[in-house]
Design a protein around this motif. Structure first.
Motif, PDB file in Angstrom:
ATOM      1  N   ASN A 285       0.845  -1.197   0.000  1.00 57.57           N
ATOM      2  CA  ASN A 285       0.000   0.000   0.000  1.00 57.57           C
ATOM      3  C   ASN A 285       0.876   1.242   0.000  1.00 57.57           C
ATOM      4  N   ARG A 286       0.286   2.351  -0.399  1.00 59.48           N
ATOM      5  CA  ARG A 286       1.018   3.616  -0.475  1.00 59.48           C
ATOM      6  C   ARG A 286       0.536   4.618   0.572  1.00 59.48           C
ATOM      7  N   ILE A 287      -0.187   4.156   1.573  1.00 56.73           N
ATOM      8  CA  ILE A 287      -0.740   5.062   2.583  1.00 56.73           C
ATOM      9  C   ILE A 287      -0.086   4.852   3.953  1.00 56.73           C
ATOM     10  N   GLY A 288       1.029   4.131   3.961  1.00 54.11           N
ATOM     11  CA  GLY A 288       1.802   4.016   5.182  1.00 54.11           C
ATOM     12  C   GLY A 288       1.228   3.108   6.242  1.00 54.11           C
ATOM     13  N   LYS A 289       0.425   2.143   5.838  1.00 52.07           N
ATOM     14  CA  LYS A 289      -0.193   1.230   6.802  1.00 52.07           C
ATOM     15  C   LYS A 289       0.574  -0.094   6.847  1.00 52.07           C
ATOM     16  N   PRO A 290       1.088  -0.478   8.004  1.00 49.36           N
ATOM     17  CA  PRO A 290       1.720  -1.801   8.089  1.00 49.36           C
ATOM     18  C   PRO A 290       0.667  -2.884   7.911  1.00 49.36           C
ATOM     19  N   TYR A 291       1.062  -3.980   7.293  1.00 48.03           N
ATOM     20  CA  TYR A 291       0.098  -5.052   7.025  1.00 48.03           C
ATOM     21  C   TYR A 291       0.523  -6.332   7.720  1.00 48.03           C
ATOM     22  N   GLU A 292      -0.436  -6.988   8.350  1.00 46.93           N
ATOM     23  CA  GLU A 292      -0.198  -8.282   8.966  1.00 46.93           C
ATOM     24  C   GLU A 292      -1.107  -9.311   8.301  1.00 46.93           C
TER      25      GLU A 292
END
Length: 236
Positions: free
Chosen positions: A184-191
């Motif tokens: 993503n390009r909105i700075g959200k870490p993903y788990e």
């Protein structure tokens, strides 16, 4: 973000399995790109109002996709898709990037970079992770990670480490390992989702209560008879 705004660009859509999952999660497919006409017929039957581009992704511009989906650059929530996997599959000849189908991975990259969704989800076979000692996987991540300049603003996708997930651990009555790549390009870490703690579901538990099937229709017989031709034309 309101659910009505969670619009998806679907590439290599097939019969819409990935789209169904995202629909159930609150997204809405705004436009689909799929080469196989039989798959397009299925999509039209199940999602009658869905704009479908029935051509090879290599012949389709990002502008055409955005227009068909009534989208602006940067508006889509996601680009999703499973580029053809035969080139990397352990069951195939594993020509990878030396096969035209393997190169379609980078058509996915092109559409992501030119439509600028907020995020993307790519699905493929486990064999993509180790083809040529990881060269294809590394190149894919490298291309998706490159900065993008649009209207004077620089965007960059943050990519979670690729993960191989097995569908049986998430409620499907089937052992089916698939590589998932999310960014993503909105700075959200993903788990990635954790496997269910419940026992694996059996096929009988999933569909054992279905009624006895009808005799196959003429359409079903026709489709069954053309499987060999479809494999020769489309690779699956």
């Amino acid at each position: 973000m309101a659910k009505k705004n969670l619009k998806v660009i679907s590439l290599f859509s097939g019969a819409g399995g990935l789209d169904i999952g995202f629909d159930r999660a609150g997204f809405k497919t705004a436009v689909a790109v799929e080469l196989d006409p039989s798959c397009c017929d299925t999509l039209r039957t199940n999602i009658p109002d869905l704009p479908i581009i029935n051509r090879s992704i290599t012949e389709v511009s990002a502008a055409e996709i955005l227009e068909a989906g009534n989208l602006e650059v940067g508006e889509a929530a996601l680009v999703i898709g499973g580029p053809p996997c035969q080139s990397f599959s352990l069951a195939g000849m594993r020509k990878g990037l030396d096969d035209d189908r393997g190169k379609l991975l980078f058509e996915f990259v092109r559409i992501v970079r030119e439509t600028l969704p907020k995020g993307f989800v790519l699905e493929n076979v486990k064999g993509l992770t180790n083809w040529d000692k990881g060269r294809a996987m590394n190149l894919l991540i490298e291309e998706l990670s490159k900065p993008i300049v649009f209207n004077g603003v620089v965007y960059k996708y943050q990519i979670a480490p690729p993960r191989v997930l097995d569908a049986v651990n998430y409620g499907a009555p089937q052992f089916r390992e698939r590589l998932i790549l999310v960014g993503n390009r909105i700075g959200k870490p993903y788990e990635y989702p954790k496997p269910f703690e419940t026992p694996h579901k059996t096929v009988w538990e999933a569909i054992g209560n279905l009624p006895e099937p009808d005799q196959p229709s003429e359409t079903a017989k026709r489709v069954a008879g053309c499987i060999k031709d479809r494999i020769e034309k489309y690779g699956y």
